[in-house]
Design a protein around this motif. Structure first.
Motif, PDB file in Angstrom:
ATOM      1  N   PRO A 151       0.827  -1.214   0.000  1.00 57.38           N
ATOM      2  CA  PRO A 151       0.000   0.000   0.000  1.00 57.38           C
ATOM      3  C   PRO A 151       0.857   1.258   0.000  1.00 57.38           C
ATOM      4  O   PRO A 151       0.469   2.271  -0.552  1.00 57.38           O
ATOM      5  CB  PRO A 151      -0.796  -0.137   1.303  1.00 57.38           C
ATOM      6  N   LEU A 152       2.028   1.176   0.626  1.00 58.79           N
ATOM      7  CA  LEU A 152       2.897   2.338   0.728  1.00 58.79           C
ATOM      8  C   LEU A 152       3.479   2.728  -0.610  1.00 58.79           C
ATOM      9  O   LEU A 152       3.582   3.891  -0.965  1.00 58.79           O
ATOM     10  CB  LEU A 152       4.032   2.021   1.717  1.00 58.79           C
ATOM     11  N   LEU A 153       3.858   1.734  -1.399  1.00 51.46           N
ATOM     12  CA  LEU A 153       4.557   2.002  -2.647  1.00 51.46           C
ATOM     13  C   LEU A 153       3.714   1.738  -3.880  1.00 51.46           C
ATOM     14  O   LEU A 153       4.148   1.952  -4.995  1.00 51.46           O
ATOM     15  CB  LEU A 153       5.818   1.125  -2.721  1.00 51.46           C
ATOM     16  N   ASN A 154       2.523   1.203  -3.670  1.00 52.24           N
ATOM     17  CA  ASN A 154       1.652   0.873  -4.796  1.00 52.24           C
ATOM     18  C   ASN A 154       2.322  -0.111  -5.747  1.00 52.24           C
ATOM     19  O   ASN A 154       2.284   0.035  -6.960  1.00 52.24           O
ATOM     20  CB  ASN A 154       1.238   2.137  -5.557  1.00 52.24           C
ATOM     21  N   LEU A 155       2.983  -1.134  -5.169  1.00 48.72           N
ATOM     22  CA  LEU A 155       3.579  -2.189  -5.980  1.00 48.72           C
ATOM     23  C   LEU A 155       2.485  -3.177  -6.326  1.00 48.72           C
ATOM     24  O   LEU A 155       2.011  -3.923  -5.476  1.00 48.72           O
ATOM     25  CB  LEU A 155       4.695  -2.902  -5.201  1.00 48.72           C
ATOM     26  N   THR A 156       2.055  -3.189  -7.566  1.00 49.48           N
ATOM     27  CA  THR A 156       0.874  -3.948  -7.947  1.00 49.48           C
ATOM     28  C   THR A 156       1.175  -5.268  -8.620  1.00 49.48           C
ATOM     29  O   THR A 156       0.284  -6.077  -8.819  1.00 49.48           O
ATOM     30  CB  THR A 156       0.008  -3.105  -8.898  1.00 49.48           C
ATOM     31  N   VAL A 189      11.624  -0.522  -6.533  1.00 46.78           N
ATOM     32  CA  VAL A 189      11.895   0.848  -6.108  1.00 46.78           C
ATOM     33  C   VAL A 189      13.205   0.890  -5.339  1.00 46.78           C
ATOM     34  O   VAL A 189      13.405   0.107  -4.403  1.00 46.78           O
ATOM     35  CB  VAL A 189      10.758   1.383  -5.205  1.00 46.78           C
ATOM     36  N   LEU A 190      14.103   1.792  -5.731  1.00 48.10           N
ATOM     37  CA  LEU A 190      15.351   2.011  -5.006  1.00 48.10           C
ATOM     38  C   LEU A 190      15.107   3.083  -3.956  1.00 48.10           C
ATOM     39  O   LEU A 190      14.535   4.135  -4.242  1.00 48.10           O
ATOM     40  CB  LEU A 190      16.446   2.474  -5.970  1.00 48.10           C
ATOM     41  N   CYS A 191      15.524   2.812  -2.723  1.00 48.37           N
ATOM     42  CA  CYS A 191      15.296   3.797  -1.662  1.00 48.37           C
ATOM     43  C   CYS A 191      16.391   3.681  -0.610  1.00 48.37           C
ATOM     44  O   CYS A 191      17.212   2.751  -0.622  1.00 48.37           O
ATOM     45  CB  CYS A 191      13.926   3.589  -1.021  1.00 48.37           C
ATOM     46  N   ALA A 192      16.412   4.634   0.288  1.00 47.22           N
ATOM     47  CA  ALA A 192      17.338   4.570   1.417  1.00 47.22           C
ATOM     48  C   ALA A 192      16.751   3.649   2.475  1.00 47.22           C
ATOM     49  O   ALA A 192      15.534   3.464   2.562  1.00 47.22           O
ATOM     50  CB  ALA A 192      17.544   5.969   1.991  1.00 47.22           C
ATOM     51  N   HIS A 224      12.306  18.107  -0.923  1.00 48.55           N
ATOM     52  CA  HIS A 224      10.985  18.349  -0.341  1.00 48.55           C
ATOM     53  C   HIS A 224      11.116  17.954   1.121  1.00 48.55           C
ATOM     54  O   HIS A 224      11.349  16.788   1.444  1.00 48.55           O
ATOM     55  CB  HIS A 224       9.929  17.495  -1.059  1.00 48.55           C
ATOM     56  N   ARG A 225      10.990  18.900   2.029  1.00 49.14           N
ATOM     57  CA  ARG A 225      11.326  18.677   3.431  1.00 49.14           C
ATOM     58  C   ARG A 225      10.655  17.450   4.033  1.00 49.14           C
ATOM     59  O   ARG A 225       9.519  17.114   3.701  1.00 49.14           O
ATOM     60  CB  ARG A 225      10.942  19.910   4.264  1.00 49.14           C
ATOM     61  N   PRO A 272       5.293   8.348   3.182  1.00 50.97           N
ATOM     62  CA  PRO A 272       6.546   7.923   3.820  1.00 50.97           C
ATOM     63  C   PRO A 272       7.660   7.605   2.832  1.00 50.97           C
ATOM     64  O   PRO A 272       8.826   7.874   3.117  1.00 50.97           O
ATOM     65  CB  PRO A 272       6.121   6.670   4.602  1.00 50.97           C
ATOM     66  N   ILE A 273       7.309   7.059   1.656  1.00 50.71           N
ATOM     67  CA  ILE A 273       8.344   6.685   0.696  1.00 50.71           C
ATOM     68  C   ILE A 273       9.097   7.904   0.188  1.00 50.71           C
ATOM     69  O   ILE A 273      10.262   7.814  -0.191  1.00 50.71           O
ATOM     70  CB  ILE A 273       7.740   5.894  -0.488  1.00 50.71           C
ATOM     71  N   GLU A 274       8.471   9.090   0.197  1.00 51.53           N
ATOM     72  CA  GLU A 274       9.145  10.297  -0.261  1.00 51.53           C
ATOM     73  C   GLU A 274      10.352  10.618   0.622  1.00 51.53           C
ATOM     74  O   GLU A 274      11.335  11.180   0.156  1.00 51.53           O
ATOM     75  CB  GLU A 274       8.174  11.481  -0.256  1.00 51.53           C
ATOM     76  N   ARG A 275      10.273  10.247   1.900  1.00 49.57           N
ATOM     77  CA  ARG A 275      11.371  10.519   2.823  1.00 49.57           C
ATOM     78  C   ARG A 275      12.567   9.613   2.564  1.00 49.57           C
ATOM     79  O   ARG A 275      13.671   9.917   2.991  1.00 49.57           O
ATOM     80  CB  ARG A 275      10.879  10.342   4.258  1.00 49.57           C
ATOM     81  N   LEU A 276      12.343   8.488   1.892  1.00 49.40           N
ATOM     82  CA  LEU A 276      13.403   7.520   1.628  1.00 49.40           C
ATOM     83  C   LEU A 276      13.850   7.536   0.173  1.00 49.40           C
ATOM     84  O   LEU A 276      14.770   6.811  -0.205  1.00 49.40           O
ATOM     85  CB  LEU A 276      12.915   6.107   1.981  1.00 49.40           C
TER      86      LEU A 276
END
Length: 363
Positions: free
Chosen positions: A9-14, A202-205, A268-269, A276-280
Motif C-alpha cells: 500500500p505504501l509504494l503501490n507495488l501492484t 523501487v530504489l530507496c534509502a 521536499h522537506r 513515507p516513501i518520499e522521505r526515503l
C-alpha cells in the motif's frame, strides 16, 4: 536485514509475486543452495585440484577463464561451475543434485557471487539458445537466495549492518548491494537502475529508527523553535545521507568528496512529505556541502529544472563571494524527471526568499 511484509500500500507495488519458473523444484534448489557455504566450495575446489592433470584434461579446471562459459575463480584458477557444485555437495555431506537450467542456474551463479566468489567468462556468446531472463526474473532469482521464497520473515540484522541502499520488490525489502551483486561500497550503474525500473521495483534509502525518534522530538510542544530547528536539521543525516554518499560520492553541486562537510538535504522537506516513501526516495535528496545545505534549506538558493542555481537577491555580490556561490553554478548531473518534481516543490515553498519584491522588504 529487516523484512517488511506490508510495503505494497505504501509504494503501490501492484505486480503479482511470481518467481521465474516458480515451482516446488525451484524452491528446492534455492533451499539447497542456501545450505552450501563458502567453505564447501573451497573444499570442492581443493578436491578438483588433487588430480590436476585429469581435471585439466576433462576441462574441469583451467588457468584462464573460458571464452563463453561461466567459470568460478578460486586461488587464481578457474573451475567448471557444475563440477564445482557436484563436489560442493559432497563436501557438505549432501547427496542432492539438480539439473540446473534457466532461472535455477542463474540462482546458483548469484549464490556464488553472494559468497564472494568471482564468476566470469571471456565474452558473451554470439548465439544463445537459453531463454533470456527479464529484469524482474533476474531480480527475483537473486531475491530468492537472500530470503527464501515463501518464508514468513528474513533473518534479522542490526540496523547498523543494513545496506544504506535498499530495493523494494514484491512487498519485500532487500539490500541493493546483494540483490544487484555490487562490490562493497559501489553505486548501482545506469544499467542497474534501468533493471530496477523495468522490474517495477523501487530504489530507496534504508529506514532509520533515529529519524523517527528525532521526528517525535520535533513534534513535542515543550521545545523552543530554535531547538526544533536544530533537531530537524539532524533528520536524514544517518541512513539517508549514507545512501546519497553511496550513490553520488560527492557534493551535488561542487563535487567535493570530503564526507565530513557533506550534508543530506531533503529537497521536499521531511516534515512536508505526505507519503513515507518520499522521505526515503534518493530522488528527493541532494548531497551538499554544509554552506550550500544551509542556503538551500532556507531557500536562499534553489535549482531550476535544468539544475541551474537560483540565488536570492538578498545575497549581493559580496555575500555570494563570501559564501562561495555564483550564478554560473549548477547541479553536477541534470535532474531526473522525479527530481524535477521535488525541485518544483522546493521552489514553491521558498519562492518568497528569491522574490525581488519580498526580498527588499526583508533587508
Amino acid at each position: 536485514m529487516a523484512h517488511t511484509p506490508h510495503i505494497d500500500p505504501l509504494l503501490n507495488l501492484t505486480e503479482e509475486y511470481l518467481l521465474a519458473s516458480h515451482s516446488s523444484d525451484t524452491n528446492q534448489i534455492v533451499h539447497t543452495l542456501k545450505q552450501l557455504q563458502r567453505s564447501h566450495f573451497e573444499r570442492a575446489a581443493e578436491k578438483i585440484r588433487e588430480d590436476m592433470e585429469r581435471s585439466i584434461a576433462q576441462k574441469h579446471i583451467a588457468k584462464n577463464m573460458h571464452k563463453t562459459e561461466w567459470r568460478v575463480g578460486i586461488d587464481e584458477l578457474w573451475y567448471n561451475t557444475r563440477m564445482l557444485l557436484v563436489n560442493a555437495y559432497g563436501a557438505a555431506g549432501m547427496t542432492e543434485n539438480h539439473n540446473l537450467s534457466g532461472p535455477k542456474y542463474d540462482c546458483y551463479l548469484q549464490h556464488l557471487r553472494l559468497l564472494g566468489f568471482q564468476v566470469a567468462r571471456g565474452c558473451t556468446p554470439i548465439q544463445s539458445h537459453a531463454k533470456k531472463l527479464s529484469a524482474i526474473d533476474r531480480l527475483r532469482a537473486a531475491a530468492a537466495l537472500i530470503c527464501l521464497t515463501g518464508d514468513a520473515a528474513c533473518t534479522e540484522k542490526p540496523e547498523s549492518d543494513t545496506d544504506p541502499l535498499q530495493i523494494l520488490l514484491d512487498g519485500n525489502v532487500y539490500p541493493a548491494g546483494a540483490l544487484l551483486g555490487l562490490a562493497p561500497g559501489s553505486a548501482p550503474s545506469d544499467q542497474d537502475l534501468a533493471t530496477i525500473k523495468e522490474a517495477g521495483a523501487v530504489l530507496c534509502a534504508a529506514r532509520d529508527p533515529l529519524d523517527r525518534e528525532l521526528e517525535a522530538l520535533v513534534e513535542r510542544g515543550d521545545l523552543s523553535t530554535e531547538a526544533r530547528h536544530e533537531i530537524a536539521a539532524r533528520i536524514g543525516q544517518g541512513k539517508f545521507r549514507s545512501a546519497l554518499i553511496r550513490l553520488y560520492g560527492g557534493c551535488s553541486v561542487t563535487g567535493v568528496t570530503t564526507t565530513e562537510v557533506l550534508r543530506a538535504a531533503h529537497i521536499h522537506r521531511w516534515v512536508d512529505c505526505t507519503k513515507p516513501i518520499e522521505r526515503l526516495d534518493p530522488n528527493n535528496g541532494l548531497l551538499l556541502t554544509a554552506n550550500l545545505d544551509a542556503l538551500f534549506e532556507v531557500g536562499l538558493i534553489a535549482f531550476n529544472d535544468e539544475g541551474c542555481i537560483l540565488i536570492s537577491p538578498r545575497l549581493d555580490a559580496d555575500a555570494q563571494a563570501a559564501l562561495g556561490i555564483h550564478s554560473g553554478m549548477s547541479l553536477v548531473a541534470t535532474p531526473t524527471a522525479a527530481q524535477r518534481v521535488y525541485l518544483a516543490k522546493h521552489r514553491e515553498r521558498t519562492c518568497g526568499m528569491r522574490d525581488a519584491n519580498t526580498a527588499s522588504t526583508l533587508n
